[in-house]
Scaffold this motif. Structure first.
Motif, PDB file in Angstrom:
ATOM      1  N   LEU A 136       0.836  -1.193   0.000  1.00  0.00           N
ATOM      2  CA  LEU A 136       0.000   0.000   0.000  1.00  0.00           C
ATOM      3  C   LEU A 136       0.869   1.240   0.000  1.00  0.00           C
ATOM      4  N   VAL A 137       0.544   2.172  -0.867  1.00  0.00           N
ATOM      5  CA  VAL A 137       1.094   3.521  -0.829  1.00  0.00           C
ATOM      6  C   VAL A 137      -0.104   4.437  -1.017  1.00  0.00           C
ATOM      7  N   SER A 138      -0.305   5.365  -0.093  1.00  0.00           N
ATOM      8  CA  SER A 138      -1.459   6.239  -0.169  1.00  0.00           C
ATOM      9  C   SER A 138      -1.150   7.546   0.537  1.00  0.00           C
ATOM     10  N   HIS A 139      -2.179   8.306   0.839  1.00  0.00           N
ATOM     11  CA  HIS A 139      -2.053   9.567   1.550  1.00  0.00           C
ATOM     12  C   HIS A 139      -3.195   9.645   2.546  1.00  0.00           C
ATOM     13  N   GLU A 140      -2.957  10.287   3.677  1.00  0.00           N
ATOM     14  CA  GLU A 140      -3.988  10.342   4.715  1.00  0.00           C
ATOM     15  C   GLU A 140      -5.278  11.016   4.251  1.00  0.00           C
ATOM     16  N   ILE A 141      -5.192  11.900   3.255  1.00  0.00           N
ATOM     17  CA  ILE A 141      -6.423  12.556   2.783  1.00  0.00           C
ATOM     18  C   ILE A 141      -7.388  11.559   2.137  1.00  0.00           C
ATOM     19  N   ASN A 142      -6.883  10.383   1.772  1.00  0.00           N
ATOM     20  CA  ASN A 142      -7.719   9.354   1.169  1.00  0.00           C
ATOM     21  C   ASN A 142      -8.390   8.448   2.198  1.00  0.00           C
ATOM     22  N   VAL A 143      -8.170   8.704   3.471  1.00  0.00           N
ATOM     23  CA  VAL A 143      -8.691   7.845   4.526  1.00  0.00           C
ATOM     24  C   VAL A 143      -9.765   8.591   5.310  1.00  0.00           C
ATOM     25  N   LYS A 144     -10.872   7.919   5.531  1.00  0.00           N
ATOM     26  CA  LYS A 144     -12.009   8.516   6.237  1.00  0.00           C
ATOM     27  C   LYS A 144     -11.653   8.846   7.685  1.00  0.00           C
ATOM     28  N   LEU A 145     -12.008  10.059   8.095  1.00  0.00           N
ATOM     29  CA  LEU A 145     -11.838  10.496   9.483  1.00  0.00           C
ATOM     30  C   LEU A 145     -13.091  10.084  10.246  1.00  0.00           C
ATOM     31  N   VAL A 146     -12.907   9.336  11.333  1.00  0.00           N
ATOM     32  CA  VAL A 146     -14.017   8.798  12.110  1.00  0.00           C
ATOM     33  C   VAL A 146     -14.082   9.498  13.460  1.00  0.00           C
ATOM     34  N   GLU A 147     -15.269   9.968  13.819  1.00  0.00           N
ATOM     35  CA  GLU A 147     -15.449  10.521  15.161  1.00  0.00           C
ATOM     36  C   GLU A 147     -15.588   9.357  16.128  1.00  0.00           C
ATOM     37  N   LEU A 148     -14.715   9.324  17.122  1.00  0.00           N
ATOM     38  CA  LEU A 148     -14.723   8.232  18.091  1.00  0.00           C
ATOM     39  C   LEU A 148     -15.547   8.651  19.300  1.00  0.00           C
ATOM     40  N   LYS A 149     -16.408   7.768  19.734  1.00  0.00           N
ATOM     41  CA  LYS A 149     -17.309   8.099  20.840  1.00  0.00           C
ATOM     42  C   LYS A 149     -17.097   7.124  21.987  1.00  0.00           C
ATOM     43  N   SER A 150     -16.912   7.689  23.172  1.00  0.00           N
ATOM     44  CA  SER A 150     -16.746   6.886  24.375  1.00  0.00           C
ATOM     45  C   SER A 150     -16.887   7.792  25.589  1.00  0.00           C
ATOM     46  N   ASP A 151     -17.217   7.211  26.706  1.00  0.00           N
ATOM     47  CA  ASP A 151     -17.257   7.959  27.961  1.00  0.00           C
ATOM     48  C   ASP A 151     -15.854   8.177  28.529  1.00  0.00           C
ATOM     49  N   THR A 152     -14.845   7.521  27.958  1.00  0.00           N
ATOM     50  CA  THR A 152     -13.493   7.574  28.517  1.00  0.00           C
ATOM     51  C   THR A 152     -12.576   8.589  27.846  1.00  0.00           C
ATOM     52  N   PHE A 153     -13.003   9.185  26.728  1.00  0.00           N
ATOM     53  CA  PHE A 153     -12.209  10.230  26.084  1.00  0.00           C
ATOM     54  C   PHE A 153     -13.120  11.303  25.544  1.00  0.00           C
ATOM     55  N   LYS A 154     -12.510  12.436  25.148  1.00  0.00           N
ATOM     56  CA  LYS A 154     -13.301  13.590  24.722  1.00  0.00           C
ATOM     57  C   LYS A 154     -12.692  14.221  23.473  1.00  0.00           C
ATOM     58  N   ASN A 155     -13.552  14.533  22.497  1.00  0.00           N
ATOM     59  CA  ASN A 155     -13.172  15.305  21.329  1.00  0.00           C
ATOM     60  C   ASN A 155     -12.034  14.647  20.538  1.00  0.00           C
ATOM     61  N   VAL A 156     -12.210  13.346  20.210  1.00  0.00           N
ATOM     62  CA  VAL A 156     -11.186  12.581  19.512  1.00  0.00           C
ATOM     63  C   VAL A 156     -11.743  12.026  18.201  1.00  0.00           C
TER      64      VAL A 156
END
Length: 121
Positions: free
Chosen positions: A2-22
């Motif tokens: 694999l050779v790619s760029h981060e702009i090609n990867v989906k950004l996922v909002e992570l949800k949990s009670d143990t972290f904030k704004n990630v």
């Protein structure tokens, strides 16, 4: 392979009670043939923090941008772009975004495949 760029990867909002704004991106994983490690990119927003946790595998962190605090085994250490950390097995740890300007704390985190959780894949 694999050779790619981060702009090609989906950004996922992570949800949990143990972290904030990630949010995160999975850059390298078993989906592209890596059967040993997973490389993730995390973005922690203003006043955000990763989970304060420990686990039975090591992992590696490299800060790309922003300012924060790496809390590891009770010790707080400032981090900026270029900072890196090795987190051994069973060490309590957390990253906190300490910027006051609304900037993101962006970092790479590599874990073994068994440590890759929270992305819903």
């Amino acid at each position: 392979m694999l050779v790619s760029h981060e702009i090609n990867v989906k950004l996922v909002e992570l949800k949990s009670d143990t972290f904030k704004n990630v949010k995160g991106k999975v850059l390298i994983s078993p989906a592209c043939g890596s059967d040993v490690n997973v490389l993730r990119l995390f973005e922690v927003g203003q006043d955000g923090f990763s989970a304060n946790h420990k686990h039975d595998y090591p992992h590696y962190i490299y800060v790309l941008e922003g300012e924060g605090t790496m809390e590891m085994d009770g010790k707080k250490t400032p981090v900026v772009a270029g900072s890196f950390a090795f987190v051994p097995n069973n060490i309590q740890h957390q990253l906190v975004n300490t910027t006051k300007t609304g900037r993101l704390l962006r970092f790479l985190c590599m874990v073994p495949v068994e440590g890759h959780v929270g992305f819903g894949d």
